[in-house]
Design a protein around this motif. Structure first.
Motif: not given
Length: 454
Positions: A73, A77, A80, A115-116, A251, A273, A277-278
């Motif tokens: 994930m 991210l 992206s 998020s990560t 997310l 997650g 993320a994808c």
């Protein structure tokens, strides 16, 4: 006999400083000492027969499935470019505040960390995006580098954190061992979700300390953070700000919200997650087969490294206990003046120092299994201990000269920025993290209150 566990630990540190691979060093030192112990008649070879059962336990551990999912994930991210629009809009929204750009870096970095959960990804991403902009705005290089490094390490404490996933698994096993020693034959366990929940308030407190430091530094020392005149072009509409915030907040809500309400375990949330993320990367037209292949390859490499270290550390702890190392640690802690408080302070200091030469993965898999059962048997709260260790490891991740976050930023910073400036910039943030450790030590409810409410 009593010196053998100490020699084992010293040998590990020595070989790691020479640069040998961690996993094979742990296993090799353990087997070498076990072999010598068998020849000398001071080690029971039957103990090694339990190692296959430990390997099966690692393979069958459902909690550890979250590790590759969170790593995947974070990789998606990072590729992206999710944070670019967010940083641009957030810096405009905070532009009227003293140190507005620095505050926006802290806020965006904390959301990226949430998020990560990966320090390296956050430091590199924020370094590439925000460092040129901060230097262009006239920020002192040391202050800009310190802010980025410190913000990147928030991935150590803010859920979903790989550190908390690994700590949760190790501490759960240590807690069960401690309860069995105390005569509790239906031992309770702690989960990664408990640590995620407990880390939320300390994580938010640390973000607030960072923001206050940036704000007052900009207010009191404009020579370090010059004031920026705001014109109409630097303003951002509420809709644009909300649109850039929405993917990240969605997310985070899916991840942490599903854990908080009990709808998903951390492993299940990690799967959600990774899929989320994808989808976000696909919506931003940043997902391709080549990028997916690169992320999958790096995820495999990182996960393989973590699990190989775990296998080596499992063998090391087995041999260490076979030589009576755990009893030696227990006797040492019990004999300290001040009892459990001195023991905790000594363990925190030792982990902080070891963080200069060892990665957090080695510390979690090697040091924590040795000291945690002893501390938990002395009555220490396992959730509080886990968060204290996580913040301590976060501090060592930032401390010169071997802090890994410093190396990550050095790799993407311009050559004109001296390494000494990076070191000097992180010192105030190290002080803030140590202050948080003291606050949690004095008021443990900062950690334990939220889990007790859910």
């Amino acid at each position: 006999m009593e010196l053998i566990p100490l020699l084992m630990f010293a040998a590990i540190c020595l070989f790691l400083m020479f640069g040998y691979p961690v996993a094979f060093t742990l296993a090799g030192v353990a087997l070498a000492f076990a072999g010598l112990g068998i020849l000398g008649g001071v080690f029971d070879p039957n103990l090694l027969k339990s190692f296959p059962a430990r390997l099966y336990g690692i393979m069958n551990n459902y909690t550890l499935v979250a590790v590759p999912l969170f790593v995947f994930m974070g990789g998606i991210l990072e590729k992206s470019r999710l944070a670019e629009d967010l940083l641009a809009n957030m810096s405009k929204a905070c532009g009227r505040l003293p140190g507005g750009l620095g505050i926006s870096v802290v806020l965006v970095g904390s959301m990226l960390a949430a998020s990560t959960g990966i320090v390296g990804a956050t430091v590199v991403t924020m370094g590439l995006m925000s460092l040129p902009l901060m230097l262009k705005r006239g920020y002192a290089p040391s202050f800009a580098c310190g802010t980025i490094c410190a913000t990147g390490t928030l991935g150590q404490i803010i859920p979903p954190s790989i550190v908390l996933v690994l700590l949760g698994d190790v501490l759960s096993s240590a807690y069960q061992q401690a309860q069995l020693k105390m005569g509790i034959f239906n031992p309770k366990t702690i989960s990664v979700g408990d640590l995620f929940i407990a880390a939320m308030l300390p994580g938010l407190a640390l973000v607030l300390l960072y923001i206050l430091y940036v704000f007052f530094t900009a207010w009191l020392r404009p020579n370090i953070i010059p004031r920026v005149e705001i014109n109409d072009d630097d303003k951002v509409s509420l809709w644009r700000l909300f649109a850039s915030l929405l993917p990240v907040l969605l997310l985070i809500s899916l991840l942490l919200g599903s854990i908080l309400i009990g709808a998903a375990t951390p492993t299940e949330a990690a799967g959600v997650g990774a899929l989320g993320a994808c989808i976000l990367a696909l919506c931003k037209k940043q997902l391709s087969w080549a990028r997916l292949r690169d992320v999958s390859r790096s995820t495999t490499q990182i996960s393989a490294m973590i699990f190989m270290i775990l296998i080596g550390a499992s063998l090391f702890s087995l041999v260490f206990r076979g030589f009576g190392g755990e009893e030696l640690v227990h006797q040492f802690f019990s004999s300290l003046p001040g009892g459990v408080y001195t023991a905790i302070a000594l363990v925190m200091l030792a982990m902080f120092i070891l963080g200069f030469i060892l990665d957090f993965i080695e510390i979690i898999f090697v040091v924590v299994p040795i000291v945690a059962p002893v501390l938990l048997a002395m009555g220490v709260d396992p959730i509080w201990l886990g968060i204290m260790i996580a913040v301590n490891l976060q501090t060592s991740f930032l401390t010169p000269p071997f802090g890994f976050a410093l190396f990550y930023l050095r790799g993407v910073a311009p050559a004109s920025i001296k390494t000494s400036e990076i070191y000097r910039g992180v010192l105030p943030f190290i002080g803030l993290q140590l202050a948080l450790l003291c606050i949690m030590a004095l008021w443990p409810s900062l950690v334990t209150w939220l889990p007790s409410q859910l």
